[in-house]
Design a protein around this motif. Structure first.
Motif, PDB file in Angstrom:
ATOM      1  N   THR A   1      99.852  -5.564  43.635  1.00  0.00           N
ATOM      2  CA  THR A   1     100.603  -6.292  44.658  1.00  0.00           C
ATOM      3  C   THR A   1      99.886  -6.137  45.997  1.00  0.00           C
ATOM      4  OG1 THR A   1     101.985  -4.372  45.081  1.00  0.00           O
ATOM      5  CG2 THR A   1     102.828  -6.003  43.515  1.00  0.00           C
TER       6      THR A   1
ATOM      7  N   GLU B   1     101.036  -7.363  53.800  1.00  0.00           N
ATOM      8  CA  GLU B   1     102.381  -6.890  54.127  1.00  0.00           C
ATOM      9  C   GLU B   1     102.831  -5.757  53.209  1.00  0.00           C
ATOM     10  OE1 GLU B   1     101.812 -10.274  53.399  1.00  0.00           O
ATOM     11  OE2 GLU B   1     101.504 -10.738  55.507  1.00  0.00           O
ATOM     12  N   ASP B   2     102.442  -5.829  51.925  1.00  0.00           N
ATOM     13  CA  ASP B   2     102.872  -4.839  50.942  1.00  0.00           C
ATOM     14  C   ASP B   2     101.926  -3.651  50.827  1.00  0.00           C
ATOM     15  OD1 ASP B   2     105.017  -6.474  50.321  1.00  0.00           O
ATOM     16  OD2 ASP B   2     103.955  -7.461  48.678  1.00  0.00           O
TER      17      ASP B   2
END
Length: 107
Positions: free
Chosen positions: A68, A72-73
């Motif tokens: 992922t 942002e993650d």
């Protein structure tokens, strides 16, 4: 008698410091292997695939997930070594080359 616990501690420390950290198949990659597509600010990393199929990049003994991998993650520690894209202001380099090579380790 006191030597046995010290010896055992040394053995455990050796396993704790091993480069693959028990993530299954792994391979060291270097910036020169990727040329201008190298997405990191460090010169080398270790790609891993866990037995469950999770993809990791290990940098300086710390593993970061690639499954992922969005800005942002991403873990703040990983963002520090994820290179900015010089041709696209503010965005990061594409991780696909690392992801593809890590995925090959799962096969």
């Amino acid at each position: 008698m006191h030597r046995v616990p010290l010896l055992m501690a040394a053995v455990f420390m050796t396993f704790a410091c091993s480069p693959d950290k028990g993530f299954g198949e792994s391979r060291e990659v270097e910036a020169e292997d990727y040329g201008s597509d190298w997405p990191l600010t460090v010169e080398s990393a270790i790609l891993s695939c866990s037995p469950e199929g999770d993809l990791f990049v290990q940098i300086n003994g710390r593993a970061f997930g690639l499954n992922t991998a969005t800005v942002e993650d991403a873990d703040p520690g990983f963002r520090r070594v994820w290179a900015a894209n010089p041709g696209n202001g503010g965005e990061r380099m594409d991780l696909v080359p690392l992801i593809e090579d890590a995925r090959e380790l799962c096969e």
